[in-house]
Design a protein around this motif. Structure first.
Motif, PDB file in Angstrom:
ATOM      1  N   ALA A 153       0.897  -1.165   0.000  1.00  0.00           N
ATOM      2  CA  ALA A 153       0.000   0.000   0.000  1.00  0.00           C
ATOM      3  C   ALA A 153       0.925   1.202   0.000  1.00  0.00           C
ATOM      4  CB  ALA A 153      -0.898   0.007   1.233  1.00  0.00           C
ATOM      5  N   PHE A 154       0.457   2.335  -0.477  1.00  0.00           N
ATOM      6  CA  PHE A 154       1.302   3.533  -0.460  1.00  0.00           C
ATOM      7  C   PHE A 154       0.921   4.420   0.720  1.00  0.00           C
ATOM      8  CE2 PHE A 154       1.785   3.414  -5.359  1.00  0.00           C
ATOM      9  CZ  PHE A 154       2.887   2.573  -5.244  1.00  0.00           C
ATOM     10  N   CYS A 155       1.957   4.956   1.373  1.00  0.00           N
ATOM     11  CA  CYS A 155       1.731   5.958   2.417  1.00  0.00           C
ATOM     12  C   CYS A 155       1.623   7.307   1.711  1.00  0.00           C
ATOM     13  CB  CYS A 155       2.897   5.999   3.394  1.00  0.00           C
ATOM     14  SG  CYS A 155       3.415   4.372   3.928  1.00  0.00           S
ATOM     15  N   TYR A 157       2.337  10.155   2.638  1.00  0.00           N
ATOM     16  CA  TYR A 157       3.427  11.105   2.884  1.00  0.00           C
ATOM     17  C   TYR A 157       4.754  10.639   2.298  1.00  0.00           C
ATOM     18  CZ  TYR A 157       4.609   7.828   6.629  1.00  0.00           C
ATOM     19  OH  TYR A 157       4.911   6.711   7.334  1.00  0.00           O
ATOM     20  N   CYS A 158       4.751   9.550   1.556  1.00  0.00           N
ATOM     21  CA  CYS A 158       6.016   8.875   1.233  1.00  0.00           C
ATOM     22  C   CYS A 158       7.019   9.784   0.530  1.00  0.00           C
ATOM     23  CB  CYS A 158       5.729   7.688   0.338  1.00  0.00           C
ATOM     24  SG  CYS A 158       7.238   6.854  -0.132  1.00  0.00           S
ATOM     25  N   PHE A 164       6.865   6.053  -7.815  1.00  0.00           N
ATOM     26  CA  PHE A 164       5.651   5.268  -8.075  1.00  0.00           C
ATOM     27  C   PHE A 164       4.752   5.879  -9.138  1.00  0.00           C
ATOM     28  CE2 PHE A 164       6.116   4.790  -3.269  1.00  0.00           C
ATOM     29  CZ  PHE A 164       7.016   3.741  -3.406  1.00  0.00           C
ATOM     30  N   GLY A 198      10.574   1.797  -2.997  1.00  0.00           N
ATOM     31  CA  GLY A 198       9.446   0.928  -2.697  1.00  0.00           C
ATOM     32  C   GLY A 198       9.682  -0.008  -1.525  1.00  0.00           C
ATOM     33  N   HIS A 268       8.663  -0.596   9.084  1.00  0.00           N
ATOM     34  CA  HIS A 268       8.073   0.738   9.166  1.00  0.00           C
ATOM     35  C   HIS A 268       6.668   0.597   9.760  1.00  0.00           C
ATOM     36  CE1 HIS A 268       6.574   4.335   6.479  1.00  0.00           C
ATOM     37  NE2 HIS A 268       6.271   4.476   7.745  1.00  0.00           N
TER      38      HIS A 268
HETATM   39  S1  SF4 Z   1       8.257   3.270   0.330  1.00  0.00           S
HETATM   40 FE1  SF4 Z   1       7.662   3.040   2.468  1.00  0.00          FE
HETATM   41  S2  SF4 Z   1       6.861   5.044   3.065  1.00  0.00           S
HETATM   42 FE2  SF4 Z   1       6.859   4.929   0.833  1.00  0.00          FE
HETATM   43  S3  SF4 Z   1       4.809   4.194   0.282  1.00  0.00           S
HETATM   44 FE3  SF4 Z   1       6.155   2.444   0.376  1.00  0.00          FE
HETATM   45  S4  SF4 Z   1       5.852   1.681   2.437  1.00  0.00           S
HETATM   46 FE4  SF4 Z   1       5.126   3.775   2.448  1.00  0.00          FE
END
Ligand code: SF4
Length: 468
Positions: A153-155, A157-158, A164, A198, A268
């Motif tokens: 899943a995407f955060c 705030y990444c 991506f 990623g 994380h």
């Molecule tokens: S790289 Fe890490 S912080 Fe960024 S979307 Fe993926 S899991 Fe979230």
């Protein structure tokens, strides 16, 4: 914390922007919220999965639910004029090419690669840059495998969001196992490989093994730690609990341990709810049973975890499960930063309050820390010197290790959210390391110092090293 029994799931399924309309939860939102979500997700990446939606988000608590804020696009994540522009395009039914070109223009303005990731950290081999690798600190090489350039899943705030969104020159990845191994064989000062993305845990274990297994053979005795940075234990813990590939990954951990090396999973976790399900806890236990060490880290983020009680619970829960709290980071200066950032002064107050309220075992955590151009800068405190109120900083890691642990000072601010927002204290016009940093960057290489011996890492400098 009460542990909730998880539903059995044996197959990962991603939901992306085009699936928003068909999610039953999406139809609980009012029309303005839906439109906002479509507008923001046209610019910033969106991806989630049924586990996150059904087991981590409390839909009775939206929009405040922390995991909803962490995964679903929100109106405030884009500057107002950009938001209005995207809404206008959507409402006018503009062609997807117009939507895409407007989105790309906005993305380039959102500081897609903070702290000089692309310009300054890429190492060289035989005079050529190696894409998909970073070598910022002398002992650690980061590797971004191509197959790991997404997440379960995407955060929202990444700071890796640029990777991506499908713009080729914002991507940062490599499929070159041979080049990785050649570089590591030659640079014997490197002790640690950090597989990152990623999320490398989206890869099948056969791919992970292709990168890692050769490092367990003779010729790589200097590589002592294999670190995998991942949010899979939070976003898709089934990666470690379900099916043959999960078992195969645990065997890979055992192989790393049998070779006398550390298998470190840097997990994380942003919020305690991510450790509240039975499957999340099973994942932790299985990694540990295989011999892996789990260290934990996350940034402090407005709308998600900006309170001392949340961090105290997070660290206490992790420690009780045998994980080691490792870093609290400051939200980086990229993407939807204005939506998520917390002023440094408040970050420090939260860190201190949380730290005071947990036992000594949880105080392995370092921070609060900014991954800045010069290094990992920790906010160490606030004090007053000759009547001037100042922040005290220290680098935990520096491009030049000689900078590490040396205190430096900036004029206090209640509102600054990043090091660059601050002025040096005591009438100075720059921090003590800045001239040297500029010289290092200008010369096109990093230079580090270990045990008093100068070591350099990339193309031209590799040649210099041989003559040291
Ligand atoms: S790289 Fe890490 S912080 Fe960024 S979307 Fe993926 S899991 Fe979230």
């Amino acid at each position: 914390m009460q542990v909730r029994k998880s539903a059995p799931r044996d197959r990962y399924q991603a939901f992306v922007r085009k699936d928003l309309m068909s999610l039953s939860q999406f139809h609980h939102l009012d029309p303005d919220e839906r439109l906002a979500m479509l507008a923001v997700s046209a610019v910033l990446p969106f991806r989630t999965n049924p586990y996150v939606i059904e087991e981590l988000i409390d839909w009775d608590d939206i929009p405040d639910d922390p995991i909803y804020q962490l995964t679903f696009p929100q109106r405030g994540m884009l500057p107002e004029s950009d938001f209005d522009r995207m809404v206008d395009l959507i409402q006018r039914g503009a062609p997807s090419t117009d939507l895409k070109s407007a989105a790309n223009e906005i993305r380039y303005r959102l500081n897609p690669h903070p702290a000089g990731q692309i310009q300054h950290n890429v190492p060289h081999y035989k005079g050529k840059p190696i894409p998909g690798m970073q070598h910022k600190y002398w002992d650690t090489v980061l590797f971004f495998p191509t197959q790991g350039q997404t997440c379960h899943a995407f955060c929202t705030y990444c700071f890796r969001w640029a990777q991506f969104v499908g713009i080729e020159d914002l991507k940062f990845s490599s499929h070159e196992a041979d080049l990785l191994h050649a570089y590591l064989r030659e640079n014997t000062e490197v002790h640690e490989l950090l597989m990152t993305g990623g999320d490398p845990m989206v890869m099948r274990t056969t791919h992970l093994r292709r990168y890692i297994k050769p490092l367990l053979e003779p010729g790589f005795d200097h590589i002592r730690h294999i670190r995998i940075g991942t949010k899979a234990p939070a976003w898709w813990p089934h990666r470690f609990t379900c099916g043959e590939d999960a078992d195969d990954f645990l065997r890979l951990i055992e192989e790393i341990r049998s070779a006398g090396k550390l298998a470190s999973i840097v997990a994380h976790y942003s919020h305690p709810v991510e450790l509240s399900t039975s499957v999340a806890r099973d994942a932790v236990r299985r990694i540990q049973d295989a011999g892996g060490i789990i260290r934990t880290q996350a940034p402090i983020i407005r709308h998600v975890n900006n309170s001392a009680s949340i961090w105290a619970e997070l660290w206490t829960t992790q420690t009780a499960l045998g994980c080691v709290p490792y870093y609290m980071f400051v939200e980086r200066d990229t993407g939807a930063k204005d939506y998520f950032s917390v002023p440094l002064a408040r970050v420090l107050r939260i860190f201190r309050k949380a730290s005071r309220s947990v036992s000594g075992h949880c105080r392995t955590v370092r921070g609060p820390c900014m991954s800045a151009l010069a290094g990992k800068v920790m906010i160490d405190g606030v004090t007053e010197v000759n009547g001037e109120k100042v922040f005290v900083f220290k680098m935990l890691r520096g491009r030049n290790p000689k900078w590490e642990r040396k205190p430096f000072f900036a004029r206090y601010s209640e509102t600054a959210t990043w090091l660059d927002d601050l002025e040096p204290a005591f009438g100075q016009d720059k921090f003590y390391y800045e001239d040297e940093l500029q010289a290092l960057l200008k010369n096109g290489f990093r230079q580090s110092v270990r045990g008093g011996k100068e070591i350099a890492h990339c193309g031209e400098v590799s040649r210099a090293r041989r003559s040291v």
